[in-house]
Scaffold this active site. Sequence first.
Site, PDB file in Angstrom:
ATOM      1  CG  ASP A 217      -1.921   1.133   1.177  1.00  0.00           C
ATOM      2  OD1 ASP A 217      -2.974   0.946   0.548  1.00  0.00           O
ATOM      3  OD2 ASP A 217      -1.651   2.202   1.765  1.00  0.00           O
ATOM      4  CB  ILE A 218       1.021   4.172  -2.267  1.00  0.00           C
ATOM      5  CG1 ILE A 218       1.311   3.256  -3.467  1.00  0.00           C
ATOM      6  CG2 ILE A 218       1.809   5.470  -2.378  1.00  0.00           C
ATOM      7  CD1 ILE A 218       0.816   3.807  -4.784  1.00  0.00           C
ATOM      8  CG  ASN A 225      -4.913  10.425  -5.777  1.00  0.00           C
ATOM      9  OD1 ASN A 225      -4.295  10.449  -6.832  1.00  0.00           O
ATOM     10  ND2 ASN A 225      -5.359   9.313  -5.242  1.00  0.00           N
ATOM     11  CG  ASP A 234      -4.365   7.487 -12.565  1.00  0.00           C
ATOM     12  OD1 ASP A 234      -4.743   7.014 -11.478  1.00  0.00           O
ATOM     13  OD2 ASP A 234      -5.148   7.937 -13.424  1.00  0.00           O
ATOM     14  CD  GLU A 260      -4.628   3.379  -1.610  1.00  0.00           C
ATOM     15  OE1 GLU A 260      -4.651   3.745  -0.425  1.00  0.00           O
ATOM     16  OE2 GLU A 260      -5.636   3.359  -2.332  1.00  0.00           O
TER      17      GLU A 260
END
Length: 352
Positions: A217-218, A225, A234, A260
Amino acid sequence: MTDDTLDEVDFEYATAVAEKAMQSMAQQRVPPTPNNFHVWFKYSLGTSPDLRRAIDILIGNKRKFDATTNRGLFATYVGSRGADDAAAYGASQQLHSVMTTAKQFLTTAIADNHSQIRAINDVADRSEAGVDPKLLVESLMNELTKAATRATKLEMSFVEKTRELDAIRDSLSKSEERARTDTLTGLPNRRALDEFFRDAQIAAMESGEPLSAFLIDIDHFKKVNDNFGHGVGDQVLRLMAKALQERVREGDLPARYGGEELIAVLPGAGLATCRAIAERIRRAISKCHITRRSTGENLPGITVSIGVGLFQPGESMMDLIERCDRALYLAKETGRNRVVTENELASERAAG
């Protein structure tokens, strides 16, 4: 017999299969819940070779059919396949149409062949009757010309249908590829992940080899965003996917799990190996430099948190992912930009 015919089997046969299923469940001490009965009815019916192999392996290894195992069997082998069935049905209808036409061509060719044989026999009979040879030759040439013309038309029709079959095959191949690929990252998608895990699960239970997975997971992805726009988000996801794809082993499956989150399934890898690969990916991502394409602006560094889990024989993919997710959550809670294994979950509970 397939699952589609379950409703069509006669009463006596369905009753016999149900009794066999209940006996097997009783022998293995499986609670007779609707979901469990569905699994064991399908097992007794023999419509799913993969399900039979999985259960037979569990029985052979004297595994207990506890709630986790039973839930995993249902989720993995009895889940809805409606979309796949619809796609297969559409392809079947297309192929059926082409094959029907081809059958008609063959019927016509056979009929023409019979007509040609009758015409040649007629010429032979007339020759024996003393008919002018010149007329006989003309009749024979006429029949041969007609036969050649019909053969040419049939050949052209077969060539056309061959092209249609090639087009259907290419279309199905492309549709299958699209159906198994995430459009944003180019990684395999959830459908491909489910199929890969199902095969890897059976192979692991048969061989006794380990099977592991890690979930990525980022960190602070929402801020990316919000501050830079979804286009940049993206771009970050595609970069993460590339880093993952380039660093897993041949035979592993990297995939997009959702949002994500990315995932990798590693057949034959124990927890230590899986953690080492996850750590290699984490370090590589932390060293990446991302530039905003529209302005050339350098973005702040991107980091990821990773949770690692080891497959337990008989469990579903969701059970394994749930442990990876809890390990991932612990990584987030303890500072982010780190790899945590399911073993650390137990340590954390003990410390608490």
